[in-house]
Design a protein around this motif. Structure first.
Motif, PDB file in Angstrom:
ATOM      1  N   ASN A 173       0.800  -1.225   0.000  1.00 13.84           N
ATOM      2  CA  ASN A 173       0.000   0.000   0.000  1.00 13.84           C
ATOM      3  C   ASN A 173       0.837   1.283   0.000  1.00 13.84           C
ATOM      4  OD1 ASN A 173       0.880   0.394   2.645  1.00 13.84           O
ATOM      5  ND2 ASN A 173      -1.067  -0.161   3.575  1.00 13.84           N
ATOM      6  N   ARG A 174       2.145   1.163  -0.169  1.00 15.89           N
ATOM      7  CA  ARG A 174       2.985   2.362  -0.075  1.00 15.89           C
ATOM      8  C   ARG A 174       2.730   3.368  -1.193  1.00 15.89           C
ATOM      9  NH1 ARG A 174       8.858  -0.417  -0.578  1.00 15.89           N
ATOM     10  NH2 ARG A 174       8.412  -1.755  -2.356  1.00 15.89           N
ATOM     11  N   ILE A 175       2.326   2.908  -2.374  1.00 12.13           N
ATOM     12  CA  ILE A 175       1.989   3.858  -3.443  1.00 12.13           C
ATOM     13  C   ILE A 175       0.762   4.677  -3.032  1.00 12.13           C
ATOM     14  CG2 ILE A 175       1.160   4.056  -5.825  1.00 12.13           C
ATOM     15  CD1 ILE A 175       3.011   1.689  -6.494  1.00 12.13           C
ATOM     16  N   LYS A 176      -0.203   4.007  -2.436  1.00 10.61           N
ATOM     17  CA  LYS A 176      -1.395   4.707  -1.934  1.00 10.61           C
ATOM     18  C   LYS A 176      -0.997   5.742  -0.871  1.00 10.61           C
ATOM     19  CE  LYS A 176      -5.898   3.873   0.172  1.00 10.61           C
ATOM     20  NZ  LYS A 176      -6.840   2.865   0.673  1.00 10.61           N
ATOM     21  N   TYR A 177      -0.059   5.380  -0.008  1.00 11.04           N
ATOM     22  CA  TYR A 177       0.423   6.291   1.033  1.00 11.04           C
ATOM     23  C   TYR A 177       1.068   7.529   0.415  1.00 11.04           C
ATOM     24  CZ  TYR A 177       3.461   8.010   4.788  1.00 11.04           C
ATOM     25  OH  TYR A 177       4.125   8.802   5.706  1.00 11.04           O
ATOM     26  N   VAL A 178       1.960   7.336  -0.536  1.00  8.72           N
ATOM     27  CA  VAL A 178       2.657   8.459  -1.168  1.00  8.72           C
ATOM     28  C   VAL A 178       1.660   9.351  -1.905  1.00  8.72           C
ATOM     29  CG1 VAL A 178       4.352   9.084  -2.940  1.00  8.72           C
ATOM     30  CG2 VAL A 178       4.892   7.307  -1.259  1.00  8.72           C
ATOM     31  N   LYS A 179       0.698   8.751  -2.585  1.00  6.23           N
ATOM     32  CA  LYS A 179      -0.330   9.552  -3.269  1.00  6.23           C
ATOM     33  C   LYS A 179      -1.154  10.355  -2.254  1.00  6.23           C
ATOM     34  CE  LYS A 179      -0.893   6.892  -7.498  1.00  6.23           C
ATOM     35  NZ  LYS A 179      -1.826   6.092  -8.328  1.00  6.23           N
ATOM     36  N   ALA A 180      -1.421   9.763  -1.103  1.00  2.00           N
ATOM     37  CA  ALA A 180      -2.179  10.474  -0.066  1.00  2.00           C
ATOM     38  C   ALA A 180      -1.384  11.660   0.471  1.00  2.00           C
ATOM     39  CB  ALA A 180      -2.555   9.517   1.063  1.00  2.00           C
ATOM     40  N   ILE A 181      -0.084  11.483   0.638  1.00  2.00           N
ATOM     41  CA  ILE A 181       0.787  12.586   1.073  1.00  2.00           C
ATOM     42  C   ILE A 181       0.773  13.692   0.023  1.00  2.00           C
ATOM     43  CG2 ILE A 181       3.193  13.282   1.467  1.00  2.00           C
ATOM     44  CD1 ILE A 181       2.414  11.733   3.831  1.00  2.00           C
ATOM     45  N   MET A 182       0.946  13.312  -1.249  1.00  2.00           N
ATOM     46  CA  MET A 182       0.949  14.299  -2.335  1.00  2.00           C
ATOM     47  C   MET A 182      -0.360  15.086  -2.334  1.00  2.00           C
ATOM     48  SD  MET A 182       2.654  12.134  -5.496  1.00  2.00           S
ATOM     49  CE  MET A 182       2.114  13.298  -6.730  1.00  2.00           C
ATOM     50  N   LYS A 183      -1.456  14.384  -2.248  1.00  2.00           N
ATOM     51  CA  LYS A 183      -2.761  15.027  -2.276  1.00  2.00           C
ATOM     52  C   LYS A 183      -2.916  15.975  -1.085  1.00  2.00           C
ATOM     53  CE  LYS A 183      -7.693  14.062  -2.388  1.00  2.00           C
ATOM     54  NZ  LYS A 183      -8.720  13.030  -2.359  1.00  2.00           N
ATOM     55  N   HIS A 184      -2.529  15.500   0.087  1.00  3.63           N
ATOM     56  CA  HIS A 184      -2.662  16.319   1.285  1.00  3.63           C
ATOM     57  C   HIS A 184      -1.808  17.584   1.187  1.00  3.63           C
ATOM     58  CE1 HIS A 184      -3.043  17.579   5.407  1.00  3.63           C
ATOM     59  NE2 HIS A 184      -1.727  17.622   5.476  1.00  3.63           N
TER      60      HIS A 184
END
Length: 108
Positions: A80-91
């Motif tokens: 799930n690390r890609i999802k995590y990085v995308k969530a950081i980017m979005k935030h």
């Protein structure tokens, strides 16, 4: 859009409803992008015990932001690390959408 990115390429893309890319992230937040790249490339990411949260300084006080519901309980893994990085980017680049409260009707 986070106020600090108003007038940037990220802001223009958001207005045009275009996708924000990794390159945009690197251009706007190079240090954070490098850290996220390390997470993406780390074969033992689970050992670092990252969760779906992000710590920010708000009014000189550290605040933990959950990037997804129950983020404090969700460990970042290889899966799930890609999802995590995308969530950081979005935030960081877009910010969190505020939920609109429904107005109660005053008419009966």
């Amino acid at each position: 859009i986070n106020a600090e990115y108003m007038g940037s390429n990220v802001c223009i893309k958001a207005i045009l409803r275009e996708d924000i890319t990794w390159k945009d992230f690197e251009n706007e937040l190079p240090d954070l992008a490098r850290m996220m790249r390390c997470i993406l490339e780390d074969p033992n990411v689970e050992e670092n015990e990252y969760y779906f949260t992000f710590e920010e300084d708000l009014l000189d006080q550290k605040t933990e932001i959950e990037l997804i519901p129950n983020g404090k309980k969700i460990l970042v893994t290889k899966e799930n690390r890609i999802k995590y990085v995308k969530a950081i980017m979005k935030h960081k680049l877009i910010g969190k959408k505020k939920k609109k409260k429904k107005k109660k009707s005053t008419l009966r």
